[in-house]
Design a protein around this motif. Structure first.
Motif, PDB file in Angstrom:
ATOM      1  N   LEU A  36       0.754  -1.184   0.057  1.00 14.82           N
ATOM      2  CA  LEU A  36       0.001   0.065  -0.130  1.00 14.82           C
ATOM      3  C   LEU A  36       0.849   1.298  -0.068  1.00 14.82           C
ATOM      4  CD1 LEU A  36      -2.403  -1.250   2.441  1.00 14.82           C
ATOM      5  CD2 LEU A  36      -2.639  -1.642   0.137  1.00 14.82           C
ATOM      6  N   LEU A  37       0.849   2.044  -1.151  1.00 13.70           N
ATOM      7  CA  LEU A  37       1.820   2.968  -1.362  1.00 13.70           C
ATOM      8  C   LEU A  37       1.095   4.466  -0.917  1.00 13.70           C
ATOM      9  CD1 LEU A  37       3.330   0.657  -2.623  1.00 13.70           C
ATOM     10  CD2 LEU A  37       3.931   2.337  -4.340  1.00 13.70           C
ATOM     11  N   GLY A  38       1.650   5.492  -0.487  1.00 11.13           N
ATOM     12  CA  GLY A  38       1.218   6.738  -0.418  1.00 11.13           C
ATOM     13  C   GLY A  38       2.094   7.653   0.362  1.00 11.13           C
ATOM     14  N   ARG A  39       1.732   9.073   0.334  1.00  3.90           N
ATOM     15  CA  ARG A  39       2.732   9.771   0.884  1.00  3.90           C
ATOM     16  C   ARG A  39       2.340   9.885   2.572  1.00  3.90           C
ATOM     17  NH1 ARG A  39       2.087  15.234  -2.858  1.00  3.90           N
ATOM     18  NH2 ARG A  39      -0.024  14.171  -2.983  1.00  3.90           N
ATOM     19  N   ASP A  40       1.189   9.765   2.906  1.00  5.63           N
ATOM     20  CA  ASP A  40       0.863   9.899   4.257  1.00  5.63           C
ATOM     21  C   ASP A  40       0.618   8.661   4.995  1.00  5.63           C
ATOM     22  OD1 ASP A  40      -0.298  10.331   6.697  1.00  5.63           O
ATOM     23  OD2 ASP A  40      -1.933  11.739   6.250  1.00  5.63           O
ATOM     24  N   VAL A  41       1.792   7.816   5.519  1.00  6.61           N
ATOM     25  CA  VAL A  41       1.548   6.227   5.882  1.00  6.61           C
ATOM     26  C   VAL A  41       0.841   6.313   6.957  1.00  6.61           C
ATOM     27  CG1 VAL A  41       3.976   5.676   4.773  1.00  6.61           C
ATOM     28  CG2 VAL A  41       3.877   6.634   7.167  1.00  6.61           C
ATOM     29  N   ALA A  42       0.460   7.420   7.799  1.00  9.72           N
ATOM     30  CA  ALA A  42      -0.314   7.290   9.057  1.00  9.72           C
ATOM     31  C   ALA A  42      -1.518   7.042   8.824  1.00  9.72           C
ATOM     32  CB  ALA A  42      -0.196   8.666   9.881  1.00  9.72           C
ATOM     33  N   ALA A  43      -2.135   7.603   7.593  1.00  5.59           N
ATOM     34  CA  ALA A  43      -3.383   7.524   7.103  1.00  5.59           C
ATOM     35  C   ALA A  43      -3.588   6.223   6.455  1.00  5.59           C
ATOM     36  CB  ALA A  43      -3.703   8.702   6.078  1.00  5.59           C
ATOM     37  N   ILE A  44      -2.760   5.628   6.139  1.00 10.08           N
ATOM     38  CA  ILE A  44      -3.013   4.265   5.350  1.00 10.08           C
ATOM     39  C   ILE A  44      -3.048   3.077   6.480  1.00 10.08           C
ATOM     40  CG2 ILE A  44      -1.892   2.483   3.792  1.00 10.08           C
ATOM     41  CD1 ILE A  44      -0.552   4.953   2.466  1.00 10.08           C
ATOM     42  N   GLU A  45      -2.198   3.213   7.507  1.00  6.31           N
ATOM     43  CA  GLU A  45      -2.069   2.250   8.529  1.00  6.31           C
ATOM     44  C   GLU A  45      -3.478   1.723   9.200  1.00  6.31           C
ATOM     45  OE1 GLU A  45       0.071   0.496   9.455  1.00  6.31           O
ATOM     46  OE2 GLU A  45       1.919   1.227   9.043  1.00  6.31           O
ATOM     47  N   PRO A  46      -4.480   2.604   9.251  1.00  4.38           N
ATOM     48  CA  PRO A  46      -5.594   1.972   9.871  1.00  4.38           C
ATOM     49  C   PRO A  46      -6.351   0.973   8.772  1.00  4.38           C
ATOM     50  CG  PRO A  46      -5.662   4.337  10.183  1.00  4.38           C
ATOM     51  CD  PRO A  46      -4.393   3.963   9.380  1.00  4.38           C
ATOM     52  N   VAL A  47      -6.011   1.283   7.571  1.00  3.34           N
ATOM     53  CA  VAL A  47      -6.779   0.252   6.496  1.00  3.34           C
ATOM     54  C   VAL A  47      -5.855  -0.858   6.599  1.00  3.34           C
ATOM     55  CG1 VAL A  47      -7.310   0.029   4.059  1.00  3.34           C
ATOM     56  CG2 VAL A  47      -7.582   2.161   5.072  1.00  3.34           C
ATOM     57  N   ALA A  48      -4.519  -0.763   6.535  1.00  4.61           N
ATOM     58  CA  ALA A  48      -3.561  -1.927   6.657  1.00  4.61           C
ATOM     59  C   ALA A  48      -3.879  -2.669   7.936  1.00  4.61           C
ATOM     60  CB  ALA A  48      -2.293  -1.450   6.678  1.00  4.61           C
ATOM     61  N   ALA A  49      -4.084  -2.146   8.958  1.00  2.68           N
ATOM     62  CA  ALA A  49      -4.195  -2.991  10.256  1.00  2.68           C
ATOM     63  C   ALA A  49      -5.924  -3.653  10.067  1.00  2.68           C
ATOM     64  CB  ALA A  49      -4.303  -1.946  11.389  1.00  2.68           C
ATOM     65  N   GLU A  50      -6.738  -3.151   9.551  1.00  3.78           N
ATOM     66  CA  GLU A  50      -8.027  -3.882   9.336  1.00  3.78           C
ATOM     67  C   GLU A  50      -7.922  -4.982   8.497  1.00  3.78           C
ATOM     68  OE1 GLU A  50     -11.790  -2.849   6.657  1.00  3.78           O
ATOM     69  OE2 GLU A  50     -11.115  -1.057   7.619  1.00  3.78           O
ATOM     70  N   ILE A  51      -7.234  -5.065   7.442  1.00  4.40           N
ATOM     71  CA  ILE A  51      -7.169  -6.065   6.391  1.00  4.40           C
ATOM     72  C   ILE A  51      -6.080  -7.122   7.131  1.00  4.40           C
ATOM     73  CG2 ILE A  51      -7.821  -4.708   4.449  1.00  4.40           C
ATOM     74  CD1 ILE A  51      -4.864  -4.863   3.544  1.00  4.40           C
ATOM     75  N   ARG A  52      -5.299  -6.863   7.726  1.00  2.00           N
ATOM     76  CA  ARG A  52      -4.358  -7.678   8.441  1.00  2.00           C
ATOM     77  C   ARG A  52      -5.289  -8.407   9.539  1.00  2.00           C
ATOM     78  NH1 ARG A  52      -0.180  -3.112   9.518  1.00  2.00           N
ATOM     79  NH2 ARG A  52       1.200  -3.068   7.608  1.00  2.00           N
ATOM     80  N   ALA A  53      -5.722  -7.729  10.235  1.00  3.10           N
ATOM     81  CA  ALA A  53      -6.678  -8.392  11.465  1.00  3.10           C
ATOM     82  C   ALA A  53      -7.852  -9.659  10.753  1.00  3.10           C
ATOM     83  CB  ALA A  53      -7.590  -7.478  12.030  1.00  3.10           C
ATOM     84  N   GLY A  54      -7.999  -9.312   9.363  1.00  3.60           N
ATOM     85  CA  GLY A  54      -8.747 -10.257   8.668  1.00  3.60           C
ATOM     86  C   GLY A  54      -7.875 -11.253   8.022  1.00  3.60           C
ATOM     87  N   GLY A  55      -6.748 -11.528   8.473  1.00  2.00           N
ATOM     88  CA  GLY A  55      -5.876 -12.362   7.802  1.00  2.00           C
ATOM     89  C   GLY A  55      -5.074 -12.004   6.335  1.00  2.00           C
ATOM     90  N   ALA A  56      -5.463 -10.847   5.905  1.00  2.00           N
ATOM     91  CA  ALA A  56      -4.522 -10.520   4.952  1.00  2.00           C
ATOM     92  C   ALA A  56      -2.964 -10.109   5.171  1.00  2.00           C
ATOM     93  CB  ALA A  56      -5.130  -9.532   4.118  1.00  2.00           C
ATOM     94  N   GLU A  57      -1.996 -10.166   4.210  1.00  2.00           N
ATOM     95  CA  GLU A  57      -0.668  -9.523   4.127  1.00  2.00           C
ATOM     96  C   GLU A  57      -0.629  -8.450   3.637  1.00  2.00           C
ATOM     97  OE1 GLU A  57       4.057 -11.644   3.311  1.00  2.00           O
ATOM     98  OE2 GLU A  57       2.092 -12.571   2.791  1.00  2.00           O
ATOM     99  N   ALA A  58      -0.113  -7.401   4.209  1.00  2.00           N
ATOM    100  CA  ALA A  58      -0.079  -5.977   3.607  1.00  2.00           C
ATOM    101  C   ALA A  58       1.390  -5.438   4.216  1.00  2.00           C
ATOM    102  CB  ALA A  58      -1.128  -5.306   3.962  1.00  2.00           C
ATOM    103  N   ILE A  59       2.031  -4.604   3.441  1.00  2.00           N
ATOM    104  CA  ILE A  59       3.139  -3.688   3.729  1.00  2.00           C
ATOM    105  C   ILE A  59       2.549  -2.267   3.269  1.00  2.00           C
ATOM    106  CG2 ILE A  59       4.946  -5.458   3.711  1.00  2.00           C
ATOM    107  CD1 ILE A  59       5.806  -4.083   1.333  1.00  2.00           C
ATOM    108  N   VAL A  60       2.893  -1.240   4.249  1.00  2.16           N
ATOM    109  CA  VAL A  60       2.719   0.154   4.085  1.00  2.16           C
ATOM    110  C   VAL A  60       3.998   0.875   3.496  1.00  2.16           C
ATOM    111  CG1 VAL A  60       1.983   2.313   4.757  1.00  2.16           C
ATOM    112  CG2 VAL A  60       0.763   0.297   5.485  1.00  2.16           C
ATOM    113  N   VAL A  61       4.088   1.574   2.448  1.00  2.00           N
ATOM    114  CA  VAL A  61       5.552   1.986   1.924  1.00  2.00           C
ATOM    115  C   VAL A  61       5.255   3.433   1.543  1.00  2.00           C
ATOM    116  CG1 VAL A  61       6.985   1.744   0.050  1.00  2.00           C
ATOM    117  CG2 VAL A  61       5.814  -0.079   0.841  1.00  2.00           C
ATOM    118  N   ALA A  62       6.131   4.183   2.247  1.00  2.00           N
ATOM    119  CA  ALA A  62       5.898   5.530   1.895  1.00  2.00           C
ATOM    120  C   ALA A  62       6.298   5.813   0.487  1.00  2.00           C
ATOM    121  CB  ALA A  62       6.970   6.392   2.732  1.00  2.00           C
ATOM    122  N   CYS A  63       5.445   6.832  -0.234  1.00  2.00           N
ATOM    123  CA  CYS A  63       5.836   7.180  -1.601  1.00  2.00           C
ATOM    124  C   CYS A  63       5.233   8.200  -2.108  1.00  2.00           C
ATOM    125  CB  CYS A  63       5.621   5.693  -2.518  1.00  2.00           C
ATOM    126  SG  CYS A  63       6.036   5.941  -4.199  1.00  2.00           S
TER     127      CYS A  63
END
Length: 264
Positions: A36-63
């Motif tokens: 998951l790519l974006g400038r504001d990684v703090a804004a992405i983290e809640p979505v990443a946390a949600e899908i990880r909680a559901g069993g998905a694999e995700a990394i957040v990358v500043a870009c």
């Protein structure tokens, strides 16, 4: 139907909210491995946390996708995390540009800013991903455009220009990457029901016409053949389709997701 997206490495730009978050959730539900790519990684983290909680694999990358070197670094980080592969790129990140201004009222800075984000950003991420996809002889790219890039719109010249340009980029890359078994397509949402639609478009129409907000929603929907406004999930499903093997013989298309407006 098995879309064969399980364990596919999917890069998504602009995943923090709206259709970007819906697209992220849709791929997570298919079992894809997400960068998951974006400038504001703090804004992405809640979505990443949600899908990880559901069993998905995700990394957040500043870009910052407007910078080519940042995109190269982000894809290198993705490959390092996921075994050297990049299977799917979904370019959601973008902006709206000036609203309600004529072309002659639009400043150079406003024009440059939206073209830089909506065109250069997609070019940069595609350019960063394609060498890996070419080496794999396999890949799917889905760019999120807009129907104002298919019919134009008064008061939205800069945005329309940027989305028309993205269509040209998409089609040229489709021709160039096709011999390497890479599909490149564009999804073109119309108006999408969400915070901006409910909080700005609908109240402004209601005030201008002297009607209720619910009447404004229905009046807007009446412009579409299906008489309903698209949702984030409608756009997400179109992206899944074009990223999957069931669309293996489709490349270079503009797919409106607008209830029947741009093409009718």
């Amino acid at each position: 139907m098995d879309l064969k997206l399980k364990d596919r490495v999917v890069v998504i730009t602009g995943p923090a909210k709206g259709m970007g978050a819906a697209i992220t959730r849709a791929f997570a539900a298919e079992g894809s491995r997400l960068a998951l790519l974006g400038r504001d990684v703090a804004a992405i983290e809640p979505v990443a946390a949600e899908i990880r909680a559901g069993g998905a694999e995700a990394i957040v990358v500043a870009c910052d996708i407007t910078r080519g070197e940042a995109c190269d670094a982000a894809i290198a980080e993705t490959k390092a995390a996921f075994g050297g592969r990049v299977d799917v790129l979904v370019n959601v990140a973008g902006g709206s540009g000036p609203i309600g201004k004529t072309g002659w009222e639009t400043t150079e800075a406003e024009f440059d800013e939206i073209v830089d984000l909506n065109m250069r950003g997609c070019f940069n991420t595609m350019r960063a991903c394609l060498p890996t996809m070419i080496a794999q002889r396999d890949g799917k790219i889905v760019n999120v455009g807009g129907t104002f890039g298919m019919r134009g719109r008064a008061g939205r010249m800069a945005y329309s220009a940027s989305k028309w340009g993205l269509r040209g980029i998409t089609k040229s890359f489709a021709l160039e990457a096709g011999p390497f078994n890479i599909n490149v397509n564009c999804v073109a949402p119309g108006m999408v029901d969400g915070p901006r639609f409910r909080g700005k478009v609908v109240p402004e129409m209601a005030a201008r016409l002297g009607i209720t907000e619910e009447q404004a929603v229905q009046k807007h929907a009446a412009d579409y053949a299906l008489r309903r406004v698209s949702t984030d999930e409608d756009v997400a499903h179109a992206c899944l389709f074009l990223a999957s093997e069931v669309s293996r013989q489709i490349s270079g298309v503009d797919l409106p997701v607008d209830g029947g407006w741009a093409m009718l």
